[in-house]
Write an enzyme that holds these catalytic residues in place. Sequence first.
Site, PDB file in Angstrom:
ATOM      1  N   ARG A   1      42.573  39.062  36.824  1.00  0.00           N
ATOM      2  CA  ARG A   1      41.829  38.902  38.073  1.00  0.00           C
ATOM      3  C   ARG A   1      42.518  37.866  38.936  1.00  0.00           C
ATOM      4  NH1 ARG A   1      40.170  42.375  39.685  1.00  0.00           N
ATOM      5  NH2 ARG A   1      38.415  42.925  38.358  1.00  0.00           N
TER       6      ARG A   1
ATOM      7  N   HIS B   1      37.396  38.179  31.400  1.00  0.00           N
ATOM      8  CA  HIS B   1      38.415  39.179  31.720  1.00  0.00           C
ATOM      9  C   HIS B   1      37.942  40.046  32.877  1.00  0.00           C
ATOM     10  CE1 HIS B   1      41.840  41.824  30.843  1.00  0.00           C
ATOM     11  NE2 HIS B   1      41.033  42.825  31.143  1.00  0.00           N
ATOM     12  N   SER B   2      38.811  40.224  33.870  1.00  0.00           N
ATOM     13  CA  SER B   2      38.530  41.072  35.033  1.00  0.00           C
ATOM     14  C   SER B   2      37.287  40.560  35.767  1.00  0.00           C
ATOM     15  CB  SER B   2      38.398  42.531  34.586  1.00  0.00           C
ATOM     16  OG  SER B   2      38.486  43.409  35.684  1.00  0.00           O
ATOM     17  N   LEU B   3      36.254  41.369  35.920  1.00  0.00           N
ATOM     18  CA  LEU B   3      35.013  40.874  36.528  1.00  0.00           C
ATOM     19  C   LEU B   3      34.532  39.611  35.824  1.00  0.00           C
ATOM     20  CD1 LEU B   3      32.404  41.174  38.296  1.00  0.00           C
ATOM     21  CD2 LEU B   3      31.501  42.615  36.455  1.00  0.00           C
TER      22      LEU B   3
ATOM     23  N   SER C   1      41.505  36.185  33.002  1.00  0.00           N
ATOM     24  CA  SER C   1      42.569  37.175  32.872  1.00  0.00           C
ATOM     25  C   SER C   1      42.270  38.403  33.710  1.00  0.00           C
ATOM     26  CB  SER C   1      42.777  37.571  31.406  1.00  0.00           C
ATOM     27  OG  SER C   1      41.691  38.301  30.887  1.00  0.00           O
TER      28      SER C   1
END
Length: 263
Positions: free
Chosen positions: A132, A102-104, A130
């Site tokens: 990103r 998730h993200s990074l 997710s």
Amino acid sequence: MTVGTSALRDASERWVLRPVESERGSAPLLRLVCVPYAGGGAAAFHGWSRELLPAVEPWTLRLPGRDARRREPLPTDLVAVARDAARALAALLTPPFALFGHSLGAFLAFETARALRDTWGMEPALLAVSARNAPQEPTYRGTIHQLPDEEYLEVLDRRYGAIPPIIREDAGMRALYLPILRADTALLETYRYVEGPPLSCPIAAYGGTEDPESSHASLARWGRQTTAGCTTSLLPGGHFFLQTQRARLLESLREEALRALVP
């Protein structure tokens, strides 16, 4: 490729948090390696095993500088972290497995998948990402991680809405978490995608309907990174929809992972 010694396996254990024996029950069909977002750790995926087991067993990747590894230096190179993570996972995993970030964590999961394939001859059955955009888009280059403390926290809170008040109000908590947040923001801003062969596993890309960084169009660009197709899903919420829409996300992840096992 089979990874050798017990010493390597023992060293690799610090990278992974797995469900306790009492939670596992029967052998899972697939293991899902979960990679945390910036500033996050194992707690980001607390309780996932109760909703995913027995078919899917979640493992949490433990990054240097936090949780049980807080005495280790915080990393500064995203690709290097991914290579080290791949080395550790190669000693512990047997196919089939999947990766979720998730993200990074989406970029870390992607680069870990590439390193597992390129160095260890192992490829996930599914890569799920997710919150990103696709890695080939240079969206996050910048120097936010170098801003003064208050300005830095204000920018993060405005962009992601996820800075707990206690980090602003408590000097001890700020001293503990701010270096991790800065280091992770630096990982994101200094990451440089290098062109390479696409993965041969499918990609599932998720976003939040209220996250300005997510749209079906931007998520669909992950499709360039695979020869096996990319699905996109928007769930209600902002950047951290994985918290507010956890049940829906986990149901979809389970379905996508099990679908990827079907020849």
